[in-house]
Design an enzyme around this catalytic site. Structure first.
Site, PDB file in Angstrom:
ATOM      1  N   ARG A 154       0.826  -1.217   0.000  1.00 55.98           N
ATOM      2  CA  ARG A 154       0.000   0.000   0.000  1.00 55.98           C
ATOM      3  C   ARG A 154       0.859   1.265   0.000  1.00 55.98           C
ATOM      4  NH1 ARG A 154      -2.443  -3.709  -1.007  1.00 55.98           N
ATOM      5  NH2 ARG A 154      -4.454  -4.441  -0.234  1.00 55.98           N
ATOM      6  N   SER A 231     -11.694  -0.899   2.480  1.00 58.16           N
ATOM      7  CA  SER A 231     -10.873  -1.268   3.632  1.00 58.16           C
ATOM      8  C   SER A 231     -10.269   0.002   4.236  1.00 58.16           C
ATOM      9  CB  SER A 231      -9.757  -2.223   3.202  1.00 58.16           C
ATOM     10  OG  SER A 231     -10.309  -3.415   2.683  1.00 58.16           O
ATOM     11  N   GLU A 327      -5.969   3.768   5.802  1.00 58.90           N
ATOM     12  CA  GLU A 327      -5.587   3.796   4.395  1.00 58.90           C
ATOM     13  C   GLU A 327      -5.969   5.110   3.714  1.00 58.90           C
ATOM     14  OE1 GLU A 327      -6.438   0.674   1.749  1.00 58.90           O
ATOM     15  OE2 GLU A 327      -5.799  -0.936   3.082  1.00 58.90           O
TER      16      GLU A 327
END
Length: 331
Positions: A154, A231, A327
Protein backbone atom coordinates in the site's frame (compact mmCIF):
# COMPACT_ATOMS: atom_id res chain seq x y z
CA UNK A 1 -17.38 26.84 -3.74
CA UNK A 2 -18.00 23.39 -5.27
CA UNK A 3 -19.61 20.57 -3.31
CA UNK A 4 -17.26 17.56 -3.27
CA UNK A 5 -19.66 15.14 -1.60
CA UNK A 6 -20.89 13.54 -4.87
CA UNK A 7 -17.29 12.81 -5.86
CA UNK A 8 -16.49 10.66 -2.81
CA UNK A 9 -17.75 7.23 -1.74
CA UNK A 10 -17.97 8.08 1.98
CA UNK A 11 -20.47 10.87 1.20
CA UNK A 12 -19.06 13.31 3.76
CA UNK A 13 -19.68 17.06 3.54
CA UNK A 14 -16.95 19.24 2.11
CA UNK A 15 -16.46 21.92 -0.55
CA UNK A 16 -13.58 23.19 -2.65
CA UNK A 17 -12.82 26.87 -3.17
CA UNK A 18 -11.92 26.04 -6.78
CA UNK A 19 -12.71 22.95 -8.85
CA UNK A 20 -11.62 21.86 -12.30
CA UNK A 21 -12.45 18.64 -14.12
CA UNK A 22 -9.35 17.48 -16.04
CA UNK A 23 -10.13 15.70 -19.31
CA UNK A 24 -6.87 16.58 -21.08
CA UNK A 25 -3.32 16.69 -19.66
CA UNK A 26 -2.87 20.17 -21.14
CA UNK A 27 -5.36 21.58 -18.62
CA UNK A 28 -2.89 20.89 -15.82
CA UNK A 29 -0.57 23.62 -17.06
CA UNK A 30 -3.01 26.33 -15.91
CA UNK A 31 -2.40 25.56 -12.23
CA UNK A 32 0.33 27.84 -10.93
CA UNK A 33 3.37 26.57 -8.97
CA UNK A 34 2.89 27.03 -5.24
CA UNK A 35 -0.89 27.01 -5.46
CA UNK A 36 -2.55 24.79 -2.87
CA UNK A 37 -4.19 21.94 -4.73
CA UNK A 38 -5.51 18.41 -4.37
CA UNK A 39 -5.63 15.81 -7.14
CA UNK A 40 -8.89 13.85 -6.94
CA UNK A 41 -9.51 10.49 -8.58
CA UNK A 42 -12.54 8.33 -7.84
CA UNK A 43 -12.87 9.60 -4.27
CA UNK A 44 -12.94 6.04 -2.91
CA UNK A 45 -9.95 6.54 -0.63
CA UNK A 46 -10.76 9.99 0.71
CA UNK A 47 -12.10 11.41 3.97
CA UNK A 48 -13.36 14.98 3.68
CA UNK A 49 -12.79 16.84 6.94
CA UNK A 50 -14.47 20.05 5.82
CA UNK A 51 -13.96 22.74 3.17
CA UNK A 52 -10.73 22.86 1.15
CA UNK A 53 -9.43 26.39 0.48
CA UNK A 54 -7.41 25.46 -2.61
CA UNK A 55 -8.02 24.01 -6.06
CA UNK A 56 -9.31 20.47 -6.57
CA UNK A 57 -8.27 18.92 -9.87
CA UNK A 58 -10.64 16.06 -10.68
CA UNK A 59 -8.84 13.64 -13.00
CA UNK A 60 -11.09 12.47 -15.84
CA UNK A 61 -8.54 11.75 -18.58
CA UNK A 62 -9.96 8.87 -20.63
CA UNK A 63 -8.51 6.45 -23.16
CA UNK A 64 -7.10 2.93 -23.26
CA UNK A 65 -5.06 1.17 -25.91
CA UNK A 66 -2.51 -1.53 -26.65
CA UNK A 67 0.80 0.31 -27.00
CA UNK A 68 2.84 -2.64 -28.21
CA UNK A 69 3.65 -6.24 -27.45
CA UNK A 70 6.60 -8.58 -27.56
CA UNK A 71 7.09 -12.31 -27.14
CA UNK A 72 6.64 -12.07 -23.36
CA UNK A 73 4.01 -9.42 -22.67
CA UNK A 74 1.46 -6.89 -23.84
CA UNK A 75 1.88 -3.24 -22.85
CA UNK A 76 -1.46 -1.53 -22.29
CA UNK A 77 -1.91 2.19 -21.58
CA UNK A 78 -4.87 3.80 -19.82
CA UNK A 79 -5.74 7.39 -18.95
CA UNK A 80 -5.73 8.39 -15.29
CA UNK A 81 -9.46 9.04 -15.28
CA UNK A 82 -10.49 5.59 -16.48
CA UNK A 83 -12.61 3.65 -13.99
CA UNK A 84 -10.36 0.94 -12.59
CA UNK A 85 -12.85 -1.93 -12.58
CA UNK A 86 -14.09 -1.10 -16.07
CA UNK A 87 -10.51 -1.03 -17.32
CA UNK A 88 -9.75 -4.44 -15.82
CA UNK A 89 -12.86 -5.92 -17.41
CA UNK A 90 -11.92 -4.36 -20.76
CA UNK A 91 -8.47 -6.00 -20.70
CA UNK A 92 -10.09 -9.36 -20.03
CA UNK A 93 -12.56 -8.81 -22.87
CA UNK A 94 -9.60 -8.28 -25.19
CA UNK A 95 -8.15 -11.62 -24.07
CA UNK A 96 -5.34 -9.99 -22.06
CA UNK A 97 -5.25 -11.57 -18.58
CA UNK A 98 -3.19 -10.40 -15.64
CA UNK A 99 -5.32 -7.93 -13.66
CA UNK A 100 -8.31 -10.18 -12.87
CA UNK A 101 -7.53 -10.46 -9.13
CA UNK A 102 -7.97 -6.69 -8.86
CA UNK A 103 -11.53 -6.70 -10.19
CA UNK A 104 -14.18 -4.53 -8.50
CA UNK A 105 -11.68 -2.37 -6.61
CA UNK A 106 -13.20 1.13 -6.63
CA UNK A 107 -11.33 4.15 -7.93
CA UNK A 108 -9.48 5.22 -11.05
CA UNK A 109 -6.46 4.01 -13.00
CA UNK A 110 -4.44 7.08 -12.00
CA UNK A 111 -4.92 6.43 -8.29
CA UNK A 112 -3.99 2.74 -8.50
CA UNK A 113 -0.18 3.14 -8.41
CA UNK A 114 -0.24 5.76 -5.64
CA UNK A 115 -1.73 3.30 -3.17
CA UNK A 116 -0.28 0.26 -4.92
CA UNK A 117 -3.75 -1.25 -4.72
CA UNK A 118 -3.88 -4.95 -4.09
CA UNK A 119 -6.24 -7.84 -3.42
CA UNK A 120 -6.31 -11.63 -3.41
CA UNK A 121 -2.61 -12.15 -3.84
CA UNK A 122 -1.79 -9.43 -6.39
CA UNK A 123 -0.60 -5.82 -6.18
CA UNK A 124 -0.87 -3.45 -9.11
CA UNK A 125 2.86 -2.71 -8.93
CA UNK A 126 3.51 -6.27 -10.12
CA UNK A 127 1.77 -5.48 -13.41
CA UNK A 128 2.86 -1.89 -13.92
CA UNK A 129 5.43 -0.83 -16.53
CA UNK A 130 5.49 2.96 -16.15
CA UNK A 131 3.62 6.03 -14.89
CA UNK A 132 3.38 9.37 -16.70
CA UNK A 133 2.68 12.49 -14.66
CA UNK A 134 2.77 16.28 -14.58
CA UNK A 135 5.04 18.09 -12.10
CA UNK A 136 3.41 21.39 -11.14
CA UNK A 137 6.55 22.87 -9.62
CA UNK A 138 8.83 22.01 -12.56
CA UNK A 139 6.03 22.65 -15.07
CA UNK A 140 6.93 19.51 -17.01
CA UNK A 141 5.70 16.01 -17.78
CA UNK A 142 7.84 13.07 -16.67
CA UNK A 143 7.72 9.28 -16.72
CA UNK A 144 8.71 6.86 -13.96
CA UNK A 145 9.33 3.20 -14.75
CA UNK A 146 8.33 0.41 -12.41
CA UNK A 147 11.80 -0.05 -10.93
CA UNK A 148 11.81 3.53 -9.65
CA UNK A 149 8.25 3.58 -8.28
CA UNK A 150 9.42 2.05 -4.96
CA UNK A 151 6.36 -0.13 -4.63
CA UNK A 152 5.67 -1.66 -1.23
CA UNK A 153 2.58 -2.76 0.65
CA UNK A 154 0.00 0.00 0.00
CA UNK A 155 2.88 2.34 -0.71
CA UNK A 156 4.81 3.89 -3.58
CA UNK A 157 7.13 6.71 -4.55
CA UNK A 158 4.08 8.93 -4.98
CA UNK A 159 3.13 8.51 -1.32
CA UNK A 160 6.68 8.48 0.04
CA UNK A 161 7.44 11.84 -1.57
CA UNK A 162 4.18 13.28 -0.28
CA UNK A 163 3.20 14.13 -3.85
CA UNK A 164 -0.37 12.89 -3.46
CA UNK A 165 -0.91 15.02 -0.36
CA UNK A 166 0.66 18.30 -1.40
CA UNK A 167 -0.63 18.13 -4.97
CA UNK A 168 2.77 18.56 -6.55
CA UNK A 169 2.24 15.75 -9.06
CA UNK A 170 -0.76 14.57 -11.09
CA UNK A 171 -0.63 11.17 -12.76
CA UNK A 172 -2.02 11.39 -16.30
CA UNK A 173 -1.52 7.86 -17.68
CA UNK A 174 -0.33 4.41 -16.66
CA UNK A 175 1.18 1.62 -18.76
CA UNK A 176 0.66 -1.97 -17.64
CA UNK A 177 2.74 -5.01 -18.55
CA UNK A 178 0.47 -8.05 -18.91
CA UNK A 179 2.49 -11.28 -19.23
CA UNK A 180 1.52 -13.72 -21.96
CA UNK A 181 2.62 -16.66 -19.80
CA UNK A 182 -0.45 -16.52 -17.56
CA UNK A 183 -1.21 -18.66 -14.52
CA UNK A 184 -4.29 -18.42 -12.29
CA UNK A 185 -3.51 -16.75 -8.95
CA UNK A 186 -5.92 -18.46 -6.54
CA UNK A 187 -3.83 -18.71 -3.41
CA UNK A 188 -6.48 -17.09 -1.22
CA UNK A 189 -8.93 -19.50 0.42
CA UNK A 190 -11.96 -17.35 -0.42
CA UNK A 191 -11.16 -17.63 -4.13
CA UNK A 192 -10.55 -21.36 -4.03
CA UNK A 193 -13.80 -21.93 -2.17
CA UNK A 194 -15.76 -19.75 -4.60
CA UNK A 195 -14.31 -21.56 -7.61
CA UNK A 196 -14.88 -24.97 -6.02
CA UNK A 197 -18.49 -24.02 -5.38
CA UNK A 198 -18.83 -23.27 -9.08
CA UNK A 199 -17.27 -26.62 -9.98
CA UNK A 200 -14.25 -25.00 -11.65
CA UNK A 201 -11.02 -26.94 -11.14
CA UNK A 202 -8.86 -25.19 -13.75
CA UNK A 203 -10.04 -21.56 -13.90
CA UNK A 204 -9.35 -19.14 -16.69
CA UNK A 205 -8.84 -15.40 -16.12
CA UNK A 206 -12.55 -14.69 -16.55
CA UNK A 207 -13.39 -17.36 -13.97
CA UNK A 208 -10.98 -15.79 -11.48
CA UNK A 209 -12.42 -12.32 -12.10
CA UNK A 210 -15.99 -13.57 -11.64
CA UNK A 211 -15.00 -15.30 -8.40
CA UNK A 212 -13.28 -12.15 -7.08
CA UNK A 213 -16.34 -10.06 -7.96
CA UNK A 214 -18.68 -12.51 -6.23
CA UNK A 215 -16.57 -12.63 -3.06
CA UNK A 216 -16.19 -8.87 -2.88
CA UNK A 217 -19.91 -8.28 -3.42
CA UNK A 218 -20.74 -10.75 -0.70
CA UNK A 219 -18.36 -9.26 1.85
CA UNK A 220 -18.27 -5.54 1.02
CA UNK A 221 -21.03 -2.91 0.95
CA UNK A 222 -22.00 -1.07 -2.23
CA UNK A 223 -21.01 2.61 -1.74
CA UNK A 224 -24.15 3.67 -3.63
CA UNK A 225 -26.23 2.02 -0.89
CA UNK A 226 -23.99 2.28 2.18
CA UNK A 227 -21.34 5.01 1.86
CA UNK A 228 -17.87 3.69 2.65
CA UNK A 229 -14.20 3.95 1.66
CA UNK A 230 -13.52 0.22 1.37
CA UNK A 231 -10.87 -1.27 3.63
CA UNK A 232 -10.21 1.55 6.07
CA UNK A 233 -7.09 0.29 7.85
CA UNK A 234 -3.83 -1.16 6.59
CA UNK A 235 -3.09 -4.74 7.53
CA UNK A 236 -0.33 -4.15 10.10
CA UNK A 237 3.10 -5.62 9.37
CA UNK A 238 5.01 -6.57 12.52
CA UNK A 239 8.35 -8.14 13.44
CA UNK A 240 8.48 -11.92 13.47
CA UNK A 241 8.94 -12.05 17.26
CA UNK A 242 5.85 -9.92 17.85
CA UNK A 243 3.85 -12.09 15.45
CA UNK A 244 5.00 -15.25 17.21
CA UNK A 245 3.85 -13.92 20.57
CA UNK A 246 0.47 -12.89 19.16
CA UNK A 247 -0.02 -16.28 17.48
CA UNK A 248 0.83 -18.10 20.69
CA UNK A 249 -1.95 -16.20 22.41
CA UNK A 250 -4.32 -16.15 19.43
CA UNK A 251 -3.69 -19.18 17.16
CA UNK A 252 -6.60 -18.28 14.84
CA UNK A 253 -5.09 -14.92 13.88
CA UNK A 254 -4.71 -14.85 10.05
CA UNK A 255 -1.14 -13.95 9.18
CA UNK A 256 1.02 -13.75 6.08
CA UNK A 257 4.85 -14.01 6.21
CA UNK A 258 6.63 -11.33 4.17
CA UNK A 259 9.81 -11.60 2.14
CA UNK A 260 11.68 -9.33 4.59
CA UNK A 261 10.99 -11.69 7.49
CA UNK A 262 8.18 -9.65 8.99
CA UNK A 263 4.57 -10.84 9.21
CA UNK A 264 1.41 -9.15 7.94
CA UNK A 265 -1.64 -9.50 10.20
CA UNK A 266 -5.30 -9.34 9.21
CA UNK A 267 -6.60 -5.99 10.47
CA UNK A 268 -10.21 -7.06 9.98
CA UNK A 269 -9.75 -10.01 12.35
CA UNK A 270 -8.11 -7.80 14.97
CA UNK A 271 -10.94 -5.27 14.74
CA UNK A 272 -13.59 -7.97 14.97
CA UNK A 273 -11.96 -9.58 18.00
CA UNK A 274 -11.74 -6.15 19.62
CA UNK A 275 -15.55 -5.98 19.44
CA UNK A 276 -16.01 -3.52 16.59
CA UNK A 277 -17.61 -5.64 13.86
CA UNK A 278 -21.05 -4.11 13.27
CA UNK A 279 -20.51 -1.58 16.06
CA UNK A 280 -21.10 2.14 15.53
CA UNK A 281 -20.18 5.34 17.29
CA UNK A 282 -22.87 7.80 16.27
CA UNK A 283 -23.40 7.75 12.48
CA UNK A 284 -20.10 5.94 11.75
CA UNK A 285 -19.29 2.31 12.37
CA UNK A 286 -17.55 -0.81 11.12
CA UNK A 287 -19.48 -2.89 8.61
CA UNK A 288 -21.50 -5.82 9.97
CA UNK A 289 -20.16 -8.26 7.36
CA UNK A 290 -16.53 -7.07 7.25
CA UNK A 291 -15.01 -5.35 10.26
CA UNK A 292 -12.28 -3.73 8.16
CA UNK A 293 -14.75 -1.49 6.32
CA UNK A 294 -15.82 1.81 7.91
CA UNK A 295 -19.31 2.95 6.87
CA UNK A 296 -21.35 6.13 7.03
CA UNK A 297 -24.84 5.27 8.24
CA UNK A 298 -26.05 8.73 7.28
CA UNK A 299 -25.28 12.34 8.10
CA UNK A 300 -21.69 11.73 9.18
CA UNK A 301 -18.91 14.33 9.07
CA UNK A 302 -15.15 13.98 8.88
CA UNK A 303 -15.01 14.54 12.64
CA UNK A 304 -17.32 11.55 13.17
CA UNK A 305 -15.03 9.39 11.06
CA UNK A 306 -11.95 10.54 12.98
CA UNK A 307 -13.67 9.80 16.30
CA UNK A 308 -14.66 6.26 15.28
CA UNK A 309 -11.23 5.62 13.77
CA UNK A 310 -9.54 6.60 17.04
CA UNK A 311 -11.90 4.39 19.06
CA UNK A 312 -11.18 1.36 16.88
CA UNK A 313 -7.43 1.98 17.04
CA UNK A 314 -7.61 2.25 20.83
CA UNK A 315 -9.57 -1.00 21.15
CA UNK A 316 -7.09 -2.94 18.99
CA UNK A 317 -4.14 -1.37 20.80
CA UNK A 318 -5.55 -2.32 24.20
CA UNK A 319 -6.30 -5.93 23.24
CA UNK A 320 -3.34 -6.77 21.00
CA UNK A 321 -0.75 -3.97 21.48
CA UNK A 322 -0.85 -3.49 17.70
CA UNK A 323 -1.16 -0.10 16.01
CA UNK A 324 -3.55 0.31 13.09
CA UNK A 325 -3.03 3.06 10.50
CA UNK A 326 -5.74 4.32 8.15
CA UNK A 327 -5.59 3.80 4.40
CA UNK A 328 -7.59 6.85 3.20
CA UNK A 329 -6.27 10.34 2.67
CA UNK A 330 -7.74 13.00 4.98
CA UNK A 331 -8.45 16.31 3.24
Amino acid sequence: MTDLTPFTTLALPGRAAHYLKITDPGQLTVSAPGERRFVLGGGSNLVLTGDFPGRVLHMAIAGKRLLHEDAEARYVEAGAGENWHDFVQWTLAQGWPGLENLSLIPGTVGAAPVQNIGAYGLEVGERLASVSAWDFEKQAFFTVDREHCRFAYRDSLFKQQGWHLDGRVAIVAVVFRLPKAWRANIGYADLRQELAGRGIAEPGARDVADAVIAVRRRKLPDPAVTPNAGSFFHNPVVDRQIAAALLAAHPALPHYPQTDGRVKLAAGWLIEQAGWKGKALGPVGMYEKQALVLVNHGGATGADVARTMAAVQAAVREKFAVELSPEPVFL
